[in-house]
Motif scaffolding. Structure first.
Motif, PDB file in Angstrom:
ATOM      1  N   GLN A 372       0.791  -1.296  -0.041  1.00  0.00           N
ATOM      2  CA  GLN A 372      -0.061  -0.018   0.039  1.00  0.00           C
ATOM      3  C   GLN A 372       0.819   1.351   0.104  1.00  0.00           C
ATOM      4  OE1 GLN A 372      -2.338  -0.521   3.372  1.00  0.00           O
ATOM      5  NE2 GLN A 372      -4.166  -1.209   2.380  1.00  0.00           N
ATOM      6  N   THR A 373       1.890   1.214   0.876  1.00  0.00           N
ATOM      7  CA  THR A 373       2.492   2.373   1.053  1.00  0.00           C
ATOM      8  C   THR A 373       3.853   2.547   0.076  1.00  0.00           C
ATOM      9  OG1 THR A 373       3.871   1.030   2.583  1.00  0.00           O
ATOM     10  CG2 THR A 373       2.074   2.518   3.348  1.00  0.00           C
ATOM     11  N   GLY A 374       4.030   1.801  -0.844  1.00  0.00           N
ATOM     12  CA  GLY A 374       5.295   1.867  -1.566  1.00  0.00           C
ATOM     13  C   GLY A 374       5.271   1.492  -2.934  1.00  0.00           C
ATOM     14  N   GLN A 376       6.268  -0.328  -6.718  1.00  0.00           N
ATOM     15  CA  GLN A 376       5.921  -1.843  -7.390  1.00  0.00           C
ATOM     16  C   GLN A 376       7.116  -2.552  -6.624  1.00  0.00           C
ATOM     17  OE1 GLN A 376       4.912  -2.340 -11.383  1.00  0.00           O
ATOM     18  NE2 GLN A 376       3.060  -3.054 -10.495  1.00  0.00           N
ATOM     19  N   ILE A 377       6.801  -3.586  -5.985  1.00  0.00           N
ATOM     20  CA  ILE A 377       8.151  -4.656  -5.933  1.00  0.00           C
ATOM     21  C   ILE A 377       8.293  -5.770  -6.792  1.00  0.00           C
ATOM     22  CG2 ILE A 377       8.986  -6.026  -3.871  1.00  0.00           C
ATOM     23  CD1 ILE A 377       8.641  -3.335  -2.771  1.00  0.00           C
ATOM     24  N   ILE A 378       7.017  -6.110  -7.190  1.00  0.00           N
ATOM     25  CA  ILE A 378       7.218  -7.346  -8.125  1.00  0.00           C
ATOM     26  C   ILE A 378       6.566  -6.827  -9.202  1.00  0.00           C
ATOM     27  CG2 ILE A 378       6.416  -9.812  -8.730  1.00  0.00           C
ATOM     28  CD1 ILE A 378       6.801 -10.239  -5.636  1.00  0.00           C
ATOM     29  N   GLY A 395      19.112 -14.809  -2.720  1.00  0.00           N
ATOM     30  CA  GLY A 395      19.138 -13.600  -3.414  1.00  0.00           C
ATOM     31  C   GLY A 395      19.485 -12.513  -2.319  1.00  0.00           C
ATOM     32  N   ALA A 396      19.687 -11.222  -2.738  1.00  0.00           N
ATOM     33  CA  ALA A 396      20.059 -10.220  -1.589  1.00  0.00           C
ATOM     34  C   ALA A 396      18.767  -9.677  -0.855  1.00  0.00           C
ATOM     35  CB  ALA A 396      20.574  -9.007  -2.559  1.00  0.00           C
ATOM     36  N   THR A 397      19.229  -9.361   0.398  1.00  0.00           N
ATOM     37  CA  THR A 397      18.147  -8.737   1.044  1.00  0.00           C
ATOM     38  C   THR A 397      17.336  -7.592   0.252  1.00  0.00           C
ATOM     39  OG1 THR A 397      19.577  -9.231   2.938  1.00  0.00           O
ATOM     40  CG2 THR A 397      17.609  -7.844   3.518  1.00  0.00           C
ATOM     41  N   GLY A 398      15.961  -7.912   0.608  1.00  0.00           N
ATOM     42  CA  GLY A 398      15.214  -6.733  -0.119  1.00  0.00           C
ATOM     43  C   GLY A 398      14.901  -7.056  -1.608  1.00  0.00           C
ATOM     44  N   GLY A 399      15.203  -8.195  -2.026  1.00  0.00           N
ATOM     45  CA  GLY A 399      15.030  -8.541  -3.368  1.00  0.00           C
ATOM     46  C   GLY A 399      13.473  -9.109  -3.738  1.00  0.00           C
ATOM     47  N   GLY A 400      12.735  -9.218  -2.488  1.00  0.00           N
ATOM     48  CA  GLY A 400      11.277  -9.324  -2.877  1.00  0.00           C
ATOM     49  C   GLY A 400      11.022 -11.155  -2.669  1.00  0.00           C
ATOM     50  N   LYS A 401      11.703 -12.066  -1.902  1.00  0.00           N
ATOM     51  CA  LYS A 401      11.606 -13.105  -1.499  1.00  0.00           C
ATOM     52  C   LYS A 401      10.434 -13.289  -0.687  1.00  0.00           C
ATOM     53  CE  LYS A 401      15.881 -13.796  -0.053  1.00  0.00           C
ATOM     54  NZ  LYS A 401      16.194 -12.383  -0.229  1.00  0.00           N
ATOM     55  N   SER A 402      10.349 -12.694   0.422  1.00  0.00           N
ATOM     56  CA  SER A 402       9.615 -12.776   1.341  1.00  0.00           C
ATOM     57  C   SER A 402       8.027 -12.354   0.948  1.00  0.00           C
ATOM     58  CB  SER A 402       9.715 -11.982   2.764  1.00  0.00           C
ATOM     59  OG  SER A 402      11.087 -12.299   3.133  1.00  0.00           O
ATOM     60  N   THR A 403       8.129 -11.281   0.067  1.00  0.00           N
ATOM     61  CA  THR A 403       6.993 -10.639  -0.575  1.00  0.00           C
ATOM     62  C   THR A 403       6.332 -11.748  -1.296  1.00  0.00           C
ATOM     63  OG1 THR A 403       8.038  -8.603  -0.545  1.00  0.00           O
ATOM     64  CG2 THR A 403       5.966  -8.810  -1.926  1.00  0.00           C
ATOM     65  N   MET A 404       7.135 -12.483  -2.121  1.00  0.00           N
ATOM     66  CA  MET A 404       6.694 -13.618  -3.239  1.00  0.00           C
ATOM     67  C   MET A 404       6.121 -14.713  -2.238  1.00  0.00           C
ATOM     68  SD  MET A 404       9.754 -13.904  -5.981  1.00  0.00           S
ATOM     69  CE  MET A 404      10.032 -12.474  -6.843  1.00  0.00           C
ATOM     70  N   PHE A 411      -1.347 -13.887   2.104  1.00  0.00           N
ATOM     71  CA  PHE A 411      -1.404 -12.803   3.138  1.00  0.00           C
ATOM     72  C   PHE A 411      -1.625 -11.465   2.439  1.00  0.00           C
ATOM     73  CE2 PHE A 411       1.744 -15.885   5.600  1.00  0.00           C
ATOM     74  CZ  PHE A 411       0.455 -16.217   6.201  1.00  0.00           C
ATOM     75  N   TYR A 412      -1.238 -11.372   1.355  1.00  0.00           N
ATOM     76  CA  TYR A 412      -1.548 -10.402   0.234  1.00  0.00           C
ATOM     77  C   TYR A 412      -1.885 -10.728  -0.883  1.00  0.00           C
ATOM     78  CZ  TYR A 412       1.403  -7.662   3.453  1.00  0.00           C
ATOM     79  OH  TYR A 412       2.281  -7.047   4.780  1.00  0.00           O
ATOM     80  N   GLU A 413      -2.552 -10.043  -1.596  1.00  0.00           N
ATOM     81  CA  GLU A 413      -3.168 -10.556  -3.093  1.00  0.00           C
ATOM     82  C   GLU A 413      -2.553  -9.789  -3.942  1.00  0.00           C
ATOM     83  OE1 GLU A 413      -7.347 -10.170  -2.590  1.00  0.00           O
ATOM     84  OE2 GLU A 413      -7.329 -12.116  -1.756  1.00  0.00           O
TER      85      GLU A 413
HETATM   86  N1  LIG Z   1       5.143  -4.663   4.540  1.00  0.00           N
HETATM   87  C1  LIG Z   1       5.844  -3.964   3.851  1.00  0.00           C
HETATM   88  N2  LIG Z   1       5.461  -2.756   3.551  1.00  0.00           N
HETATM   89  C2  LIG Z   1       6.154  -1.883   2.599  1.00  0.00           C
HETATM   90  N3  LIG Z   1       7.219  -2.140   2.071  1.00  0.00           N
HETATM   91  C3  LIG Z   1       7.654  -3.871   2.416  1.00  0.00           C
HETATM   92  C4  LIG Z   1       7.046  -4.503   3.451  1.00  0.00           C
HETATM   93  N4  LIG Z   1       7.698  -5.648   3.423  1.00  0.00           N
HETATM   94  C5  LIG Z   1       8.745  -5.586   2.273  1.00  0.00           C
HETATM   95  N5  LIG Z   1       8.806  -4.318   1.808  1.00  0.00           N
HETATM   96  C6  LIG Z   1       9.505  -3.795   0.808  1.00  0.00           C
HETATM   97  O1  LIG Z   1       9.524  -4.834  -0.229  1.00  0.00           O
HETATM   98  C7  LIG Z   1      10.978  -4.906  -0.751  1.00  0.00           C
HETATM   99  C8  LIG Z   1      11.295  -6.516  -0.931  1.00  0.00           C
HETATM  100  O2  LIG Z   1      11.248  -6.869   0.507  1.00  0.00           O
HETATM  101  P1  LIG Z   1      11.154  -8.457   1.015  1.00  0.00           P
HETATM  102  O3  LIG Z   1      10.275  -9.243   0.214  1.00  0.00           O
HETATM  103  O4  LIG Z   1      11.102  -8.573   2.372  1.00  0.00           O
HETATM  104  O5  LIG Z   1      12.619  -9.000   0.248  1.00  0.00           O
HETATM  105  P2  LIG Z   1      13.614 -10.293   0.972  1.00  0.00           P
HETATM  106  O6  LIG Z   1      12.857 -11.041   1.714  1.00  0.00           O
HETATM  107  O7  LIG Z   1      14.020 -10.679  -0.400  1.00  0.00           O
HETATM  108  O8  LIG Z   1      14.579  -9.564   1.786  1.00  0.00           O
HETATM  109  C9  LIG Z   1      11.864  -4.093   0.058  1.00  0.00           C
HETATM  110  O9  LIG Z   1      12.271  -3.211  -0.449  1.00  0.00           O
HETATM  111  C10 LIG Z   1      11.049  -3.874   1.526  1.00  0.00           C
HETATM  112  O10 LIG Z   1      11.555  -2.704   1.943  1.00  0.00           O
END
Ligand SMILES: Nc1ncnc2c1ncn2[C@@H]1O[C@H](COP(=O)(O)OP(=O)(O)O)[C@@H](O)[C@H]1O
Ligand SMILES: [Mg+2]
Length: 603
Positions: A372-374, A376-378, A395-404, A411-413
């Protein structure tokens, strides 16, 4: 950690009386219909008893004046006794009812807020700090229930009493009644003036207070940092300034209240004097009896008692409304991720979403996502995973793995594109049905206070002790549990803090094994485990992963060498994929990551 940001902003708002809000609150009270009815009845009895005393006194004096010899003493004694008993009984019932409503309603509001917290989507928590949520559940609920019980109750009692006195006074002698009423506008203006000031200082007190809490928090969390940077002196000085400010506001607040209350009392006396003047004048003219005049002096006094009480609640009322607004905004917020209407209807009519519960092929089709607040990550991410495959994301931190994986777990759509399970868009499935098939192991495993067995059993509440132990063995947790003095019955402490991080992780593995999920997701689950423990869980991990489709995110590349497919993720995209051997051969990103880690491990 700004302790203020979220508290005072809400509190500083000038709130108008919000009827919808109070209606909702009254609805909570009306759940307890019997108690509420009894309560209103009691309020009337209380007002009637209060009113009875001046009436009876007036009558008595009139009777004495008229014919002292034939005075019906037993009647008056009996009536006074009756009024006293009825007054005490109704005060007692009043307090009991108010207490009952207060406890019940505050329990209900807390329960609803808590239930809602469990239901809300992750995105809700992204935008609200934990502190904000805690404050909603604790201080706001507290304040609300106090106001509901005593404020609203006092209000009901006060208005009942004042209305009945007014009616009785107007009926008996409207001229004296008018004299007494004439004080009301002055009382109103004085109250308005003082309440504004008192409200402002009490807000300042609370604002400062929340800033102090914030500084406390920082002091506790950052104590090591402050020590390292020798910041203790400065921190202390900041703190002193804040407490000094707090002191001044509190004193000013107390002073204002100290002036206001006597003023209201004085106005009450003015009303009595007015009754005396008008009544006295009429008495001289011989229009009314002395008894009636005395009766009115009583009335005047009685009339202003609730006025004081109610005006004392007035400042609180506004704060209560702010609290109510926040708590209800929490209770009434709609989760972002929920069953679509079509699915909800199907579940209601057919008892299921109409799809098999099994999870086979998984497909990300052109998925895009932004929080919502940022930004496009993917962007346009596509991936097909066959049943039983183990997919590793590195991959490197912040790459979007957790987001995927958060998207995968719904948890998100996705904000664009689709995620399909067996060729069905997962938003066409039951959310609960889907998520109940998931097993998730997180980096920070969460244990609940209770025993180890209870924590494992969380994965399947109906599991027997034998099943629990079997799961623990499978996960490699049995070894450490069995050497504990109380074994499976060892309490883990609040949040599991009696166990090491690695042990907590093993317990959470066991919990997942017990659940037998169809889809397993691990986000950095092994990063907090030391090399030795890792060896221990390596085999069980292989076993856990083998039977089902899994997504594993791992720092330690050793954890994922056996994965069917390794995806190297960067900037929300797959930059490389293949098996461990294949990727090593390509000598690309994965090879570099692997080399870097090997060197680090050697050192
Ligand atoms: N809950 C969130 N709200 C806004 N931005 C997020 C949130 N979680 C992660 N991000 C952003 O999304 C990007 C990918 O993060 P993340 O998926 O956690 O990467 P990874 O798991 O690969 O380290 C980062 O730039 C992070 O700052
Ligand atoms: Mg991550």
């Amino acid at each position: 950690m700004s302790g203020d940001g979220w508290i005072d902003e809400d509190d500083l708002k000038e709130t108008k009386l919000d009827l919808r809000l109070w209606k909702t609150l009254i609805r909570y009270t009306l759940h307890y219909r019997r108690t509420s009815i009894v309560f209103v009845f009691v309020a009337f009895t209380l007002a009637a008893s209060d009113l009875g005393f001046p009436l009876l006194t007036g009558l008595l004096i009139q009777d004495i004046e008229a014919d002292p010899k034939n005075l019906n003493f037993p009647f008056y004694i009996g009536m006074f006794a009756f009024l006293s008993v009825s007054l005490s009984a109704s005060i007692c019932a009043f307090v009991v009812c108010a207490g009952k409503i207060r406890t019940s309603v505050s329990h209900d509001i807390r329960r609803d807020a808590f239930q809602q917290l469990q239901r809300l989507s992750f995105s809700y928590f992204d935008t609200r700090p934990t502190g904000w949520l805690m404050a909603r559940l604790t201080s706001d609920c507290q304040r609300l229930s106090v106001i509901l019980a005593w404020g609203v109750m006092d209000f009901i009692w006060g208005t009942t009493l004042m209305t009945s006195i007014s009616v009785v006074m107007v009926i008996i002698n409207w001229k004296i009644a008018l004299a007494i009423f004439s004080v009301i506008p002055i009382l109103f203006l004085v109250s308005l003036h003082f309440k504004k000031k008192i409200l402002r200082t009490s807000r300042l007190v609370r604002k400062t207070n929340s800033r102090i809490t914030g500084v406390y928090n920082e002091g506790i969390m950052g104590v090591q940092t402050s020590k390292i940077f020798v910041r203790e002196e400065e921190n202390l000085r900041d703190f002193d300034l804040l407490t000094e400010e707090m002191f001044q506001y509190s004193v000013r607040n107390a002073m204002l209240s100290a002036v206001y209350l006597p003023l209201v009392l004085t106005l009450g006396s003015v009303a009595i004097a007015a009754a005396l003047v008008v009544g006295g004048h009429q008495a001289i003219l011989g229009n009314i009896a002395i008894g009636e005049m005395i009766m009115f002096m009583y009335f005047a006094q009685l009339f202003f008692t609730p006025a004081q009480e109610i005006s004392a609640w007035f400042a609180e009322l506004q704060m209560a409304q702010a609290s109510a607004e926040r708590v209800l905004s929490l209770i009434e917020s709609v989760p972002d991720v929920k069953n679509t209407e079509a699915v909800a209807r199907r579940i209601e009519q057919l008892g299921s979403d109409g799809h098999p519960t099994s999870i086979g092929k998984i497909e990300f089709r052109d998925v895009s996502f932004a929080y919502q607040t940022g930004p496009q990550i993917i962007r346009n991410f596509s991936l097909t995973v066959e049943p039983g495959e183990t997919i590793a994301l590195v991959g490197a931190t912040g790459g979007g793995k957790s987001t995927m994986v958060n998207l995968l777990c719904r948890f998100y759509e996705p904000t664009g594109g689709q995620i399909l399970i067996d060729d069905v868009d997962y938003t066409d499935r039951s959310l609960e049905g889907f998520q109940s098939q998931l097993g998730i192991v997180l980096q920070q495993p969460h244990l609940f206070s209770g025993t180890i067995a209870e924590n494992i059993r969380y994965g399947k509440l109906s599991a027997s002790d034998a099943e629990v132990e079997e799961a623990a063995r499978f996960a490699g947790a049995h070894e450490f549990i069995s050497v504990l003095e109380d074994g499976y019955q060892t309490p883990v402490g609040e949040g599991g803090n009696q166990l090491s991080l690695g042990q907590k992780q093993l317990v959470s593995f066991a919990r997942t094994v017990l659940k037998r999920p169809q889809l397993l997701v691990m986000d950095e689950a092994t990063s907090s485990i030391d090399t030795e423990t890792e060896q221990l869980i390596q085999n069980s991990l292989k076993r856990i992963l083998k039977e089902r489709t899994s997504f594993v995110i791992a720092h330690r590349l050793s954890t994922i060498q056996a994965a069917d497919r390794i995806l190297v993720i960067n900037n929300g995209e797959i930059v490389e994929q293949g098996s461990h051997q294949e990727l090593l051969k390509t000598r690309g990103h994965y090879f570099e990551l692997y080399k870097a880690q090997a060197i680090r491990d050697l050192n």
